[in-house]
Scaffold this motif. Sequence first.
Motif, PDB file in Angstrom:
ATOM      1  N   ASP A  45      -1.237  14.618  15.482  1.00  0.00           N
ATOM      2  CA  ASP A  45      -2.143  14.010  16.049  1.00  0.00           C
ATOM      3  C   ASP A  45      -2.609  13.150  16.708  1.00  0.00           C
ATOM      4  N   PRO A  46      -2.002  12.462  17.896  1.00  0.00           N
ATOM      5  CA  PRO A  46      -2.281  12.205  19.056  1.00  0.00           C
ATOM      6  C   PRO A  46      -2.449  10.647  18.174  1.00  0.00           C
ATOM      7  N   VAL A  47      -3.570  10.618  18.532  1.00  0.00           N
ATOM      8  CA  VAL A  47      -4.790   9.095  17.825  1.00  0.00           C
ATOM      9  C   VAL A  47      -3.928   9.022  16.692  1.00  0.00           C
ATOM     10  N   ALA A  48      -3.738   8.755  16.288  1.00  0.00           N
ATOM     11  CA  ALA A  48      -3.458   8.631  14.947  1.00  0.00           C
ATOM     12  C   ALA A  48      -1.831   8.214  14.781  1.00  0.00           C
ATOM     13  N   LEU A  49      -1.439   9.027  15.751  1.00  0.00           N
ATOM     14  CA  LEU A  49       0.072   8.935  16.066  1.00  0.00           C
ATOM     15  C   LEU A  49       0.426   7.690  16.698  1.00  0.00           C
ATOM     16  N   HIS A  50      -0.696   7.869  17.893  1.00  0.00           N
ATOM     17  CA  HIS A  50      -0.448   6.319  18.188  1.00  0.00           C
ATOM     18  C   HIS A  50      -0.973   5.021  17.320  1.00  0.00           C
ATOM     19  N   GLU A  51      -1.718   4.893  16.789  1.00  0.00           N
ATOM     20  CA  GLU A  51      -2.151   4.235  15.957  1.00  0.00           C
ATOM     21  C   GLU A  51      -0.662   3.477  15.035  1.00  0.00           C
ATOM     22  N   VAL A  52       0.198   4.295  13.871  1.00  0.00           N
ATOM     23  CA  VAL A  52       0.902   3.822  13.301  1.00  0.00           C
ATOM     24  C   VAL A  52       2.545   4.180  13.832  1.00  0.00           C
ATOM     25  N   ALA A 101       1.245  -1.151   0.100  1.00  0.00           N
ATOM     26  CA  ALA A 101       0.043   0.085   0.211  1.00  0.00           C
ATOM     27  C   ALA A 101       1.078   1.027  -0.062  1.00  0.00           C
ATOM     28  N   PRO A 102       0.641   2.587  -0.438  1.00  0.00           N
ATOM     29  CA  PRO A 102       1.294   3.062  -0.429  1.00  0.00           C
ATOM     30  C   PRO A 102       1.161   3.793   0.530  1.00  0.00           C
ATOM     31  N   VAL A 103       2.331   4.761   1.316  1.00  0.00           N
ATOM     32  CA  VAL A 103       2.759   5.238   2.267  1.00  0.00           C
ATOM     33  C   VAL A 103       1.897   6.231   2.566  1.00  0.00           C
ATOM     34  N   ASP A 104       1.546   7.115   2.836  1.00  0.00           N
ATOM     35  CA  ASP A 104       0.554   7.954   3.445  1.00  0.00           C
ATOM     36  C   ASP A 104      -0.726   7.663   5.001  1.00  0.00           C
ATOM     37  N   TYR A 105       0.489   8.608   5.697  1.00  0.00           N
ATOM     38  CA  TYR A 105       0.482   8.755   7.123  1.00  0.00           C
ATOM     39  C   TYR A 105       0.010  10.343   7.403  1.00  0.00           C
ATOM     40  N   GLN A 106      -0.953  10.428   7.953  1.00  0.00           N
ATOM     41  CA  GLN A 106      -2.224  11.594   7.711  1.00  0.00           C
ATOM     42  C   GLN A 106      -1.909  11.950  10.164  1.00  0.00           C
ATOM     43  N   LEU A 107      -0.835  12.424  10.134  1.00  0.00           N
ATOM     44  CA  LEU A 107      -0.463  12.146  11.552  1.00  0.00           C
ATOM     45  C   LEU A 107      -0.271  13.865  12.331  1.00  0.00           C
ATOM     46  N   VAL A 108      -0.431  14.943  10.583  1.00  0.00           N
ATOM     47  CA  VAL A 108      -0.772  16.155  11.107  1.00  0.00           C
ATOM     48  C   VAL A 108      -2.220  16.915  11.230  1.00  0.00           C
ATOM     49  N   GLN A 109      -2.731  17.164  11.984  1.00  0.00           N
ATOM     50  CA  GLN A 109      -3.903  17.637  11.895  1.00  0.00           C
ATOM     51  C   GLN A 109      -3.995  19.680  12.200  1.00  0.00           C
ATOM     52  N   SER A 110      -4.926  20.243  11.793  1.00  0.00           N
ATOM     53  CA  SER A 110      -4.654  22.512  12.141  1.00  0.00           C
ATOM     54  C   SER A 110      -5.406  22.250  12.898  1.00  0.00           C
ATOM     55  N   HIS A 111      -4.551  22.487  14.442  1.00  0.00           N
ATOM     56  CA  HIS A 111      -5.285  23.349  15.528  1.00  0.00           C
ATOM     57  C   HIS A 111      -5.572  25.224  15.076  1.00  0.00           C
ATOM     58  N   PRO A 112      -7.019  25.342  15.444  1.00  0.00           N
ATOM     59  CA  PRO A 112      -7.590  26.506  15.230  1.00  0.00           C
ATOM     60  C   PRO A 112      -7.066  27.746  16.447  1.00  0.00           C
ATOM     61  N   TYR A 113      -6.939  29.208  16.130  1.00  0.00           N
ATOM     62  CA  TYR A 113      -7.041  30.167  17.267  1.00  0.00           C
ATOM     63  C   TYR A 113      -7.219  30.843  16.572  1.00  0.00           C
ATOM     64  N   ALA A 114      -7.370  31.849  17.394  1.00  0.00           N
ATOM     65  CA  ALA A 114      -8.148  33.750  17.086  1.00  0.00           C
ATOM     66  C   ALA A 114      -6.606  34.860  17.031  1.00  0.00           C
ATOM     67  N   ASN A 115      -6.265  35.699  16.656  1.00  0.00           N
ATOM     68  CA  ASN A 115      -5.483  36.680  15.816  1.00  0.00           C
ATOM     69  C   ASN A 115      -5.905  37.753  17.212  1.00  0.00           C
ATOM     70  N   ALA A 116      -5.307  38.458  17.214  1.00  0.00           N
ATOM     71  CA  ALA A 116      -5.511  40.106  17.645  1.00  0.00           C
ATOM     72  C   ALA A 116      -6.471  40.625  17.075  1.00  0.00           C
ATOM     73  N   ASP A 117      -6.975  40.366  16.021  1.00  0.00           N
ATOM     74  CA  ASP A 117      -7.557  41.110  14.553  1.00  0.00           C
ATOM     75  C   ASP A 117      -9.104  40.609  15.378  1.00  0.00           C
ATOM     76  N   GLY A 118      -8.808  39.327  15.868  1.00  0.00           N
ATOM     77  CA  GLY A 118     -10.364  38.724  15.775  1.00  0.00           C
ATOM     78  C   GLY A 118     -10.385  36.978  14.461  1.00  0.00           C
ATOM     79  N   THR A 119      -9.506  37.643  13.620  1.00  0.00           N
ATOM     80  CA  THR A 119      -9.271  36.686  12.839  1.00  0.00           C
ATOM     81  C   THR A 119      -9.226  35.397  13.244  1.00  0.00           C
ATOM     82  N   LEU A 120      -9.958  34.397  12.689  1.00  0.00           N
ATOM     83  CA  LEU A 120      -9.134  32.685  12.567  1.00  0.00           C
ATOM     84  C   LEU A 120      -7.839  32.290  11.612  1.00  0.00           C
TER      85      LEU A 120
END
Length: 934
Positions: free
Chosen positions: A779-786, A753-772
């Motif tokens: 990703d701890p769950v995915a990392l623990h599995e693979v 099977a091709p090497v295709d590990y999804q071990l990183v996810q996006s963590h949202p946060y708010a900027n000073a101007d209110g934008t996201l």
Amino acid sequence: MLWSVPAAAYLTGAVEAWRNIPGVSELRAAWERLANEDPANWPANQAALRTYVADATPDGRNWSALSRAMASVDTLALLNDVVLIFKYAALHMRRPLRLAVEVYRLARAILDAKGPATRDEVEAWLRAPIMVPQPLSGPLRRRGAHPPPAPKPPQPPTDFPIFDISSPDAVRALKLLRTHLDDIENVQLSGRIGNVLREAGVTDRKSIERIITDVTGRPDIVPTDRAPDDRREWLPPLRATPAVVRMQLFGATLTFDTAEASARMAKQRQTLARRLFEALPDDIRRRLGQSGVALEDLPVWHELLHGVTNAPSYLEPVGRNDLLLVRQVTTGYRRAEVAYIENVMIGETRTRHHTQRVLSRQEFSESIEREVEETRDLQVSDKASLSREVSKVVEEDLRTEGSVQVTSRGPTKVVASASVSYERSTEEAAKSAEEYARETIERAVKRTLDRLKRESKSLFEQETIEENHHGFERDGNAADHVSGVYQYLERISRAKMFWYGERELYDLLIPEPAALIWQLATTHKTLQLPIEAPDADLFASLTVDNIADKREAVIRAYRVTDIPPLPAATKEIPVSFSATGGGDSAKHASDKELQVPDGYEVIDADFAISAEVEDDEYPPNGGISVAGQVQLWEITLSGNKGQTQKSFTFATPLPGPAVPVAMNADNFTSIAVTGTFRLRLTAVAAKQWAISAYGRVAERYEQLRREYAQAVIQATVSQGPDPVTLPMGTRQWLNQIVRAELQRSAIDLMRNAPVDYQLVQSHPYANADGTLSAHPVADPVALHEVEPEVRFLQQAFEWEHLTWILYPYFWGRRSEWNRTVVTNHPDPDFNVFLNAGAARLQIPVRPGFESMVKHFMETGEVYLGEGLPSMGDEGYLPFIGEQLTTLGPPGDEVPWPPDAPREWDVIAPTSLLLVRTLADSQLPAWDPSTGAEI
């Protein structure tokens, strides 16, 4: 120890001699037949499997004779030993381990007293993994001071591939799935219909079955007395939990764990079913939701899984041998062949101009004219004639009669007499007649003229001019002429051979090793198009049968302005009669012709009749006739008036263009008849409309497609070819790129099977101007599995000792030859890698990981299925050891051969040029034996 078991006696001489074990040839024939069968059609229980095996025997023995023969020599124990020998004994040859395991599973399933009882259990027994305990798979484990960790059960694979519903196998499976859903819906419908009929008092089962057959069209569906959502009658049995079979071999337990296989299979089915459900078409997902059926419980489940689940790679080592590596060190460059010579004489000035022009011209012209003329003429003529004929005959008859008598006897005597008669007769006759007629004539003339003339032109021109100026100038006061000699340079490397000890080696072939480098190095420009491509998927799904349903979507997508409106499915046309009369002596009759529009037919009609009378002694009565069908009517009066209704239903619809309608009535003072005729669009007319509409849409789509193609051509010509940016740098840097890419390709083959590990996810946060915004985080769950698989595949092989041979370009795809044949890179080694059609790799296994690697290739489980090892456990690689392998420090390598280590120079051509000034007598020359310049 393994060579002392009874099965070893059958392996003398050749590995294939194991076929001489009694029962093996019969079991192999049965397994080969099973392997070609759809697993959904495998035998349903152990008895059926035994019969299946007996039927597959070459000599046609029955099961009793076959079982006695295998029991007499204990075939099952012999096969168990053969599996262990093939897996762990030193045979120094290729061994059919996979076939032996499959035959052993089949023997276990038919000979075990607690064999499989259902079809799903048959599949679990024939596909369960063979898990051999540690004492038989390698040396004793050396643990540290910490207590041993609890054993971890093998985890099911989580990296499921994406299910491609467009593949031929998937298309066939979806058709079968729709058929199963039809059966489910019919069963549920039959249950509901049966309940309604029983509530209505229809209790006879044959009557219920006949009614259900008429409604569903399925005579094989029997109504059920259970609730409609009870699926036990038609769903396959739920998977039971098979037993765990253990046997002893020299005091060690060989586990044939069908329960573990069942648990892993169930979890895998649930995870894969969820992924597969999301990929199904919308109509199937909707129907599955309405039926309340779990996808993995359907009999078609095995068809849907075809080609989806990942199997182990079953790669085998090529053998165990000395690991010899050749290492090269660049020692310098030397001048090679002459590229060209430039001469500049005293007082000479010379300039070279190079111009390159590229002109692209394309013409396309098209003009379509369509002329449609339609004339409809409706003529109504009224004719009234009055004729009067008068005749008069007068006859008169006048008759006059008289006589004169004269006598003479003497004096003369005259005697006279007269009579008159008159007759007159008169005859007079008068005739008067009045005639009135209305004549309606409808005439339609339609003329269509299509003219296709290609006139308009699209001209795209691109001109590229490249100018190069190269000048030479020699001062007139110079002492001598100058000859500049441009020579190619060759790189000189010193090669040495080293010995690293004995290793277990894997030998793999990688196709087109630089394919990913090419893809990433090519920057595909986004074409800036002024128009969008027409919806090809919508047009592909469009047919004459469904164009009416997709008319609105087609108009929005293609902006078809001249598509004809959709004819109404039904129409109503009124008709009326009225008259006045003189009561019981009144009589009236009249007729009309109903004009039926083109493309419609009359299916039924309703008439309402009302009348008034002076004397209710004689009720009004009469009849209505429609196209030869007559219905009589009589009104029951209430006072001096009354009303009634009549309906016509035509078994065979009445076609146009006209339908005769007549009525007559007696005994009325006044009467009124109103009728409503219901018309239905004919199938022929609907088909004609659909063909016409489809033609308009196809014409418009073709026009949009041509416009888009022209826009693509224009944009492509203006933007030029896609730029290619290949990696550049030192030889060591490019060698690291090559090594990493070959390692990735090898791991793809090992994992199947091709090497295709999804071990990183996006963590949202708010900027000073209110934008996201979002930051990438682990990703701890995915990392623990693979994590176990990542570390195992990186540590179990000595990737720092990976060696390769590159094969020529023609072993790759022919479509890629246009760049792999002519590409030139400054680094000669990397240039060969870019142009390679295949690569042969030799990958050594790190000492101590041999059994783990074998287990992984056969089961897909890392670290023998026991999870990450702890410090001191077998398979644990210290951090400093792994770090040293990446830095490449001096190790235990020994120059080879020890008595006279081999060293030699490797000459590699380059694209580098060196200019030198030479006199007439100093032209370069080379030593014919060494190739070095003198």
